[in-house]
Design a protein around this motif. Structure first.
Motif, PDB file in Angstrom:
ATOM      1  N   ASN A 108       0.825  -1.210   0.000  1.00 35.93           N
ATOM      2  CA  ASN A 108       0.000   0.000   0.000  1.00 35.93           C
ATOM      3  C   ASN A 108       0.855   1.255   0.000  1.00 35.93           C
ATOM      4  OD1 ASN A 108      -2.546  -0.994  -0.243  1.00 35.93           O
ATOM      5  ND2 ASN A 108      -3.189  -0.568   1.861  1.00 35.93           N
ATOM      6  N   ASN A 109       2.164   1.091   0.021  1.00 35.69           N
ATOM      7  CA  ASN A 109       3.053   2.241   0.075  1.00 35.69           C
ATOM      8  C   ASN A 109       3.132   2.880  -1.304  1.00 35.69           C
ATOM      9  OD1 ASN A 109       5.371   3.958   0.121  1.00 35.69           O
ATOM     10  ND2 ASN A 109       6.030   2.905   1.976  1.00 35.69           N
ATOM     11  N   ALA A 110       2.588   4.090  -1.418  1.00 37.05           N
ATOM     12  CA  ALA A 110       2.493   4.770  -2.724  1.00 37.05           C
ATOM     13  C   ALA A 110       3.676   5.692  -2.985  1.00 37.05           C
ATOM     14  CB  ALA A 110       1.204   5.582  -2.789  1.00 37.05           C
ATOM     15  N   THR A 111       4.666   5.696  -2.085  1.00 34.55           N
ATOM     16  CA  THR A 111       5.757   6.667  -2.275  1.00 34.55           C
ATOM     17  C   THR A 111       6.676   6.268  -3.419  1.00 34.55           C
ATOM     18  OG1 THR A 111       7.177   5.520  -0.680  1.00 34.55           O
ATOM     19  CG2 THR A 111       5.761   7.277   0.190  1.00 34.55           C
ATOM     20  N   LYS A 112       6.614   4.997  -3.803  1.00 31.39           N
ATOM     21  CA  LYS A 112       7.478   4.526  -4.896  1.00 31.39           C
ATOM     22  C   LYS A 112       6.660   3.857  -5.990  1.00 31.39           C
ATOM     23  CE  LYS A 112      11.669   3.539  -2.177  1.00 31.39           C
ATOM     24  NZ  LYS A 112      11.206   4.225  -0.943  1.00 31.39           N
ATOM     25  N   SER A 113       7.181   3.982  -7.228  1.00 27.05           N
ATOM     26  CA  SER A 113       6.567   3.266  -8.361  1.00 27.05           C
ATOM     27  C   SER A 113       7.082   1.826  -8.355  1.00 27.05           C
ATOM     28  CB  SER A 113       6.985   3.954  -9.669  1.00 27.05           C
ATOM     29  OG  SER A 113       8.403   3.858  -9.819  1.00 27.05           O
ATOM     30  N   ARG A 114       6.532   1.000  -9.223  1.00 25.70           N
ATOM     31  CA  ARG A 114       6.980  -0.403  -9.325  1.00 25.70           C
ATOM     32  C   ARG A 114       8.473  -0.428  -9.651  1.00 25.70           C
ATOM     33  NH1 ARG A 114       3.182  -3.435 -13.471  1.00 25.70           N
ATOM     34  NH2 ARG A 114       3.364  -5.218 -12.066  1.00 25.70           N
ATOM     35  N   LYS A 115       8.888   0.463 -10.576  1.00 25.46           N
ATOM     36  CA  LYS A 115      10.303   0.492 -10.964  1.00 25.46           C
ATOM     37  C   LYS A 115      11.186   0.928  -9.794  1.00 25.46           C
ATOM     38  CE  LYS A 115      11.060   1.383 -15.903  1.00 25.46           C
ATOM     39  NZ  LYS A 115      11.178   2.476 -16.910  1.00 25.46           N
ATOM     40  N   SER A 116      10.722   1.947  -9.053  1.00 27.67           N
ATOM     41  CA  SER A 116      11.536   2.423  -7.919  1.00 27.67           C
ATOM     42  C   SER A 116      11.609   1.367  -6.826  1.00 27.67           C
ATOM     43  CB  SER A 116      10.934   3.691  -7.323  1.00 27.67           C
ATOM     44  OG  SER A 116      10.740   4.647  -8.314  1.00 27.67           O
ATOM     45  N   LYS A 150      11.709  -1.762  -7.352  1.00 25.63           N
ATOM     46  CA  LYS A 150      12.700  -2.751  -7.815  1.00 25.63           C
ATOM     47  C   LYS A 150      14.097  -2.329  -7.326  1.00 25.63           C
ATOM     48  CE  LYS A 150      15.067  -5.435 -10.748  1.00 25.63           C
ATOM     49  NZ  LYS A 150      15.662  -6.634 -10.131  1.00 25.63           N
ATOM     50  N   LYS A 151      14.373  -1.020  -7.355  1.00 23.30           N
ATOM     51  CA  LYS A 151      15.678  -0.541  -6.862  1.00 23.30           C
ATOM     52  C   LYS A 151      15.826  -0.798  -5.364  1.00 23.30           C
ATOM     53  CE  LYS A 151      15.992   3.162 -10.302  1.00 23.30           C
ATOM     54  NZ  LYS A 151      15.322   4.471 -10.468  1.00 23.30           N
ATOM     55  N   LYS A 152      14.716  -0.655  -4.620  1.00 27.37           N
ATOM     56  CA  LYS A 152      14.789  -0.910  -3.169  1.00 27.37           C
ATOM     57  C   LYS A 152      15.088  -2.385  -2.913  1.00 27.37           C
ATOM     58  CE  LYS A 152      12.666  -0.216   1.328  1.00 27.37           C
ATOM     59  NZ  LYS A 152      11.776   0.646   2.155  1.00 27.37           N
ATOM     60  N   PHE A 153      14.408  -3.256  -3.663  1.00 27.64           N
ATOM     61  CA  PHE A 153      14.671  -4.694  -3.522  1.00 27.64           C
ATOM     62  C   PHE A 153      16.140  -4.990  -3.864  1.00 27.64           C
ATOM     63  CE2 PHE A 153      10.869  -6.869  -2.380  1.00 27.64           C
ATOM     64  CZ  PHE A 153       9.800  -6.127  -2.866  1.00 27.64           C
ATOM     65  N   ASP A 154      16.598  -4.415  -4.981  1.00 28.50           N
ATOM     66  CA  ASP A 154      18.007  -4.639  -5.389  1.00 28.50           C
ATOM     67  C   ASP A 154      18.960  -4.189  -4.283  1.00 28.50           C
ATOM     68  OD1 ASP A 154      17.551  -3.730  -8.929  1.00 28.50           O
ATOM     69  OD2 ASP A 154      17.020  -5.543  -7.779  1.00 28.50           O
ATOM     70  N   GLY A 155      18.642  -3.051  -3.680  1.00 22.40           N
ATOM     71  CA  GLY A 155      19.505  -2.516  -2.614  1.00 22.40           C
ATOM     72  C   GLY A 155      19.626  -3.455  -1.427  1.00 22.40           C
ATOM     73  N   PHE A 156      18.552  -4.201  -1.180  1.00 17.07           N
ATOM     74  CA  PHE A 156      18.570  -5.162  -0.068  1.00 17.07           C
ATOM     75  C   PHE A 156      19.133  -6.512  -0.504  1.00 17.07           C
ATOM     76  CE2 PHE A 156      17.017  -3.054   3.477  1.00 17.07           C
ATOM     77  CZ  PHE A 156      15.783  -2.442   3.302  1.00 17.07           C
ATOM     78  N   GLY A 157      19.403  -6.663  -1.807  1.00 17.94           N
ATOM     79  CA  GLY A 157      19.883  -7.954  -2.312  1.00 17.94           C
ATOM     80  C   GLY A 157      18.774  -8.981  -2.394  1.00 17.94           C
ATOM     81  N   ILE A 158      17.536  -8.505  -2.547  1.00 20.56           N
ATOM     82  CA  ILE A 158      16.386  -9.419  -2.656  1.00 20.56           C
ATOM     83  C   ILE A 158      16.013  -9.544  -4.126  1.00 20.56           C
ATOM     84  CG2 ILE A 158      13.940  -9.764  -2.089  1.00 20.56           C
ATOM     85  CD1 ILE A 158      14.317  -8.081   0.407  1.00 20.56           C
ATOM     86  N   GLU A 159      15.924 -10.761  -4.642  1.00 22.94           N
ATOM     87  CA  GLU A 159      15.480 -10.967  -6.021  1.00 22.94           C
ATOM     88  C   GLU A 159      14.018 -10.556  -6.157  1.00 22.94           C
ATOM     89  OE1 GLU A 159      15.641 -15.000  -7.467  1.00 22.94           O
ATOM     90  OE2 GLU A 159      14.572 -14.473  -9.332  1.00 22.94           O
TER      91      GLU A 159
END
Ligand code: DEZ
Ligand code: MG
Length: 302
Positions: free
Chosen positions: A58-66, A68-77
């Motif tokens: 429900n967090n609207a602060t980021k788009s789907r693409k953004s 993806k960057k957060k997941f990448d930053g955590f090392g989560i596929e």
């Protein structure tokens, strides 16, 4: 009846029951920039077993693409097509359900996630991160010329909220009863790094109070969020489980969607809200466990 999971056998049985795992994000995978322990191992285990994974936030602060960057930053596929945020759900709702005419605009209380998703859906917008709207200068109606093309006010979590945005949104809705009032989600709070903070529902609350009018919510638990997922991904509700930390969004969303539900206690909900004698939870999860990290026990070689 809520089954409390605690043994490796119970975790293994649950994994065998489902093919699709829908994960809420805040309070389940992370709190702000703090990754919850065992999440990487648990998600890796699910993928190694060929499970389908979706992220439904429900967090609207980021788009789907953004995101993806957060997941990448955590090392989560994670893959963009697995990520469904409330900004995306709202933009899809405005473009495909409202069918907002191309010459009309949305006034945004929200951040870049909402702006990016509206842009991706070809929806024009004003407000949001525009410096003229994020100002802390006093708001004076004499200096405000409403845009006559604004036909929707969309409100999401906005950590730069101010009186100017609330006043402009109020004026669009107060002076034009035809103007649609949409909320990306109505979470009262959300778990950030170090503790809970006011959520999107607390951002739209001043407008609801001033207008005496409730918005249409397009995030969890609404059907709109499920519709935009089902438009992109096929899953069997009987073999799907929604994993969340909030009863009135995640668990209600799962129940309304006909999927099973697992409540984790790493976010906003405490065990007592469901299990205390006399507790009257708005929704009772099918399962409960402390953390998604509990599943990592299955990943540990015996
Ligand atoms: O808008 C909010 O309050 C938060 O962004 C929301 O609660 C977090 O969303 P979740 O990933 O828990 O659905
Ligand atoms: Mg959550």
């Amino acid at each position: 009846m809520c089954t409390q999971l605690s043994t490796p056998g119970e975790y293994a049985d649950l994994l065998d029951k489902f093919d699709t795992f829908m994960f809420d994000c805040d309070g389940v995978l992370w709190s702000g920039d703090h990754l919850i322990g065992g999440v990487i191992e648990a998600l890796h285990l699910l993928r190694s077993k060929g499970k389908n994974i979706l992220f439904v936030t429900n967090n609207a602060t980021k788009s789907r693409k953004s995101y993806k960057k957060k997941f990448d930053g955590f090392g989560i596929e994670a893959h963009v097509e697995e990520i469904f945020g409330s900004a995306y759900a709202a933009a899809v709702y405005i473009s495909t359900v409202v069918k907002l005419p191309k010459d009309k605009k949305v006034y945004v209380i929200g951040m870049s996630g909402v702006e990016e998703e509206l842009h991706n859906e070809g929806v024009s917008y004003i407000g949001g991160t525009d410096p003229a709207d994020t100002t802390f200068e006093p708001f004076d109606l004499k200096n405000f010329t409403p845009d006559p093309d604004v036909s929707v006010v969309l409100c999401g979590l906005d950590t730069n909220i101010n009186y100017t945005k609330l006043s402009k949104a109020f004026r669009y809705l107060h002076t034009n009863p035809e103007c649609l009032f949409i909320a990306t989600n109505e979470d009262s709070t959300f778990p950030s790094t170090g503790g809970i903070l006011p959520g999107a529902g607390s951002i739209s609350a001043p407008l609801r109070y001033a207008l005496g009018r409730d918005p249409v919510c397009t995030g969890k638990p609404s059907q709109s969020m499920l519709d935009c997922i089902q438009a992109k991904v096929h899953f069997d509700p009987k073999r799907t489980i929604m994993i969340g930390d909030r009863l009135n969004t995640d668990i209600l969303f799962g129940k309304a969607g006909g999927v099973s539900t697992l409540l984790v206690l790493t976010g906003v909900t405490a065990k007592e809200e469901v299990l205390a004698p006399g507790a009257t939870p708005i929704a009772v999860p099918d399962y409960m466990t402390q953390s998604i990290g509990d599943f990592a026990v299955l990943a540990t070689p015996n």
